[in-house]
Design an enzyme around this catalytic site. Structure first.
Site, PDB file in Angstrom:
ATOM      1  N   LYS A 170      -7.067   7.954   8.001  1.00 55.05           N
ATOM      2  CA  LYS A 170      -5.959   7.835   8.968  1.00 55.05           C
ATOM      3  C   LYS A 170      -6.210   8.729  10.181  1.00 55.05           C
ATOM      4  O   LYS A 170      -7.142   8.498  10.909  1.00 55.05           O
ATOM      5  CB  LYS A 170      -4.638   8.153   8.263  1.00 55.05           C
ATOM      6  CG  LYS A 170      -4.491   7.488   6.880  1.00 55.05           C
ATOM      7  CD  LYS A 170      -4.500   5.984   6.941  1.00 55.05           C
ATOM      8  CE  LYS A 170      -4.323   5.400   5.548  1.00 55.05           C
ATOM      9  NZ  LYS A 170      -4.618   3.995   5.475  1.00 55.05           N
ATOM     10  N   ARG A 207     -25.130  12.599  -3.683  1.00 52.73           N
ATOM     11  CA  ARG A 207     -23.895  12.377  -4.442  1.00 52.73           C
ATOM     12  C   ARG A 207     -23.252  13.722  -4.791  1.00 52.73           C
ATOM     13  O   ARG A 207     -22.039  13.827  -4.903  1.00 52.73           O
ATOM     14  CB  ARG A 207     -24.203  11.588  -5.723  1.00 52.73           C
ATOM     15  CG  ARG A 207     -22.950  10.988  -6.351  1.00 52.73           C
ATOM     16  CD  ARG A 207     -23.253  10.266  -7.653  1.00 52.73           C
ATOM     17  NE  ARG A 207     -23.369  11.170  -8.764  1.00 52.73           N
ATOM     18  CZ  ARG A 207     -24.326  11.130  -9.687  1.00 52.73           C
ATOM     19  NH1 ARG A 207     -25.294  10.227  -9.628  1.00 52.73           N
ATOM     20  NH2 ARG A 207     -24.357  11.997 -10.676  1.00 52.73           N
ATOM     21  N   TYR A 255       3.284   6.722  -0.988  1.00 47.84           N
ATOM     22  CA  TYR A 255       2.540   5.528  -0.617  1.00 47.84           C
ATOM     23  C   TYR A 255       2.480   4.620  -1.851  1.00 47.84           C
ATOM     24  O   TYR A 255       2.269   5.101  -2.972  1.00 47.84           O
ATOM     25  CB  TYR A 255       1.158   5.977  -0.137  1.00 47.84           C
ATOM     26  CG  TYR A 255       0.116   4.913  -0.082  1.00 47.84           C
ATOM     27  CD1 TYR A 255       0.295   3.772   0.702  1.00 47.84           C
ATOM     28  CD2 TYR A 255      -1.075   5.037  -0.798  1.00 47.84           C
ATOM     29  CE1 TYR A 255      -0.674   2.787   0.748  1.00 47.84           C
ATOM     30  CE2 TYR A 255      -2.053   4.064  -0.738  1.00 47.84           C
ATOM     31  CZ  TYR A 255      -1.843   2.938   0.034  1.00 47.84           C
ATOM     32  OH  TYR A 255      -2.798   1.968   0.080  1.00 47.84           O
TER      33      TYR A 255
HETATM   34  N1  PLP Z   1      -1.916   8.612   1.098  1.00 47.18           N
HETATM   35  C1  PLP Z   1      -1.173   8.008   2.041  1.00 47.18           C
HETATM   36  C2  PLP Z   1       0.082   8.681   2.525  1.00 47.18           C
HETATM   37  C3  PLP Z   1      -1.550   6.760   2.559  1.00 47.18           C
HETATM   38  O1  PLP Z   1      -0.789   6.161   3.496  1.00 47.18           O
HETATM   39  C4  PLP Z   1      -2.742   6.153   2.065  1.00 47.18           C
HETATM   40  C5  PLP Z   1      -3.180   4.822   2.557  1.00 47.18           C
HETATM   41  O2  PLP Z   1      -2.509   4.162   3.315  1.00 47.18           O
HETATM   42  C6  PLP Z   1      -3.482   6.807   1.093  1.00 47.18           C
HETATM   43  C7  PLP Z   1      -3.048   8.032   0.631  1.00 47.18           C
HETATM   44  C8  PLP Z   1      -4.744   6.208   0.540  1.00 47.18           C
HETATM   45  O3  PLP Z   1      -5.807   6.437   1.422  1.00 47.18           O
HETATM   46  P1  PLP Z   1      -7.122   5.498   1.519  1.00 47.18           P
HETATM   47  O4  PLP Z   1      -6.708   4.178   2.028  1.00 47.18           O
HETATM   48  O5  PLP Z   1      -8.027   6.291   2.425  1.00 47.18           O
HETATM   49  O6  PLP Z   1      -7.677   5.412   0.121  1.00 47.18           O
END
Ligand code: PLP
Length: 393
Positions: free
Chosen positions: A207, A57, A110
């Protein structure tokens, strides 16, 4: 810092890695815990648990190797992995702000980020001020003595609006609060956020960095001293990413440059064809001269990225028809993977916003977002064309 090769493809394969000894593949060390020699041996490792492997952790060798790979790839001093992009965001914000503090955030982010800032951060007593995209160049005027963090997302999801980094920093001046950037949609290859001056650079590694839709992880990059409070929080809150996930991420990152190149080329071609299609009123892609940030993209984000948004007809019904008629493009709520994915922002990524809020930031119900994959562009176009053909003009 390890030697940093100059080419981005070479960096993806070799950055932070020494393959001249041992196996070529990244080693997976799945252990969650490491043994002590004696009672006398307990104190030292626990005191130095940021530097020694004691308990996964806190840190683990696979995660550390991937952090070094990522930092070197992006030209940052160091990186920290997290259990998701949202965990990386949460820790970044909460390590900087507590009740009574002020946070400036761009209004186009987002949807999950907006939700986090409202439902967790603001609910905890931090004053969160959302700034419209067009006003980010004048952000300096909004900074107060209590401002602990400026947070922006660029390119933004899903319209690919870009923050002008130069004007942002010029407006904030020399005695500015720390500035964090969610750079997920650009990857470390698409823009140089370190050179631009960002203190903390965040990625949803779920992503493009992972790239295969088989892991959930996040990362924050920056100077070691800037990351120290996040490292300390991560140890307590338990938001580190596990060894198996880190290993998959490290493997994915080796092919990032290849995937990114193909995905961006595919996206540009599809954006051009969609813009010329009679059933598509509008396409949002920074590689098109019609995009409001095209000129800025040419100098700050010349790859233009692999996400595009398009209005799939006059209304929600048209968008629904196109969305549901796609055969090759997958209907899925993510982005950045090798397979092309379509999403309806109003019902998926931005569902936490009211219809008026979505309209204000330019996300109408007829908008679809396409995350372009590595498939053959002619196959993707054939699929889009047949889906658009399902709408009555
Ligand atoms: N930042 C952006 C631009 C995103 O598109 C996303 C999720 O789609 C996130 C952060 C959050 O990431 P996660 O789904 O890995 O928690």
């Amino acid at each position: 810092m390890p030697h940093r090769p100059s080419g981005s493809s070479t960096r993806c394969v070799h950055a932070g890695r020494d393959r001249r000894k041992g196996g070529l593949a990244l080693s997976l060390s799945p252990a969650s815990v490491y043994a002590f020699d004696s009672l006398a041996d307990v104190d030292r490792p626990l005191e130095r648990s940021d530097e020694v492997d004691v308990y996964a952790r806190y840190r683990h060798p696979t995660g550390r190797a991937v952090e070094e790979h990522l930092a070197c790839l992006a030209g940052a001093e160091d990186a920290l992995l997290f259990s998701s992009g949202m965990a990386a965001l949460t820790e970044t914000v909460l390590a900087s702000c507590s009740a009574g503090d002020h946070l400036l955030a761009s209004s186009e982010t987002y949807g999950g980020t907006t939700e986090l800032l409202r439902r967790v951060v603001a609910a905890g007593g931090v004053e969160v001020e959302f700034v419209p995209f067009g006003e980010l160049g004048m952000l300096g005027k909004l900074v107060r003595p209590s401002t602990r963090l400026v947070f922006v997302e660029s390119p933004s999801n899903p319209l690919l609006h870009l923050v002008d980094f130069e004007s942002l920093f010029a407006s904030l001046g020399d005695t500015r609060p720390p500035v964090a950037l969610d750079a997920t949609l650009a990857t470390p290859l698409g823009q140089d956020a370190v050179q631009a001056g960002f203190d903390l650079i965040l990625h949803s590694a779920t992503k493009y960095l992972g790239g295969h839709d088989d892991l959930v992880a996040g990362a924050v990059l920056g100077r070691r001293e800037r990351l120290a409070p996040l490292r300390a929080r991560r140890r307590i809150t338990g938001t580190n990413c596990g060894p198996h996930t880190a290993w998959l991420l490290g493997r994915g990152m080796s092919t990032l440059a290849l995937r990114w190149e193909r995905q961006c080329a595919n996206a540009l071609e599809l954006a051009r064809r969609l813009e010329a299609h009679p059933s598509v009123p509008r396409v949002h892609y920074p590689g098109l001269s019609s995009h409001p940030n095209h000129a800025l993209a040419l100098r700050q984000f010349p790859d233009f990225g692999a996400i595009l948004a398009f209005e799939a007809g006059p209304d929600l019904d048209a968008a629904r028809r196109v969305h549901d008629a796609l055969r090759l493009v997958v209907r899925a709520p993510s982005l950045g993977g090798v397979e092309s994915q379509v999403l309806h922002p109003a019902t998926a990524s931005h569902r936490a916003l009211s219809a008026e809020e979505r309209e204000r930031i330019g996300i109408p119900d007829r908008l679809l977002r396409l995350s372009v994959g590595i498939e053959d562009v002619e196959d993707l176009w054939a699929d889009l064309e047949q889906a658009l053909g399902s709408t009555p003009g």
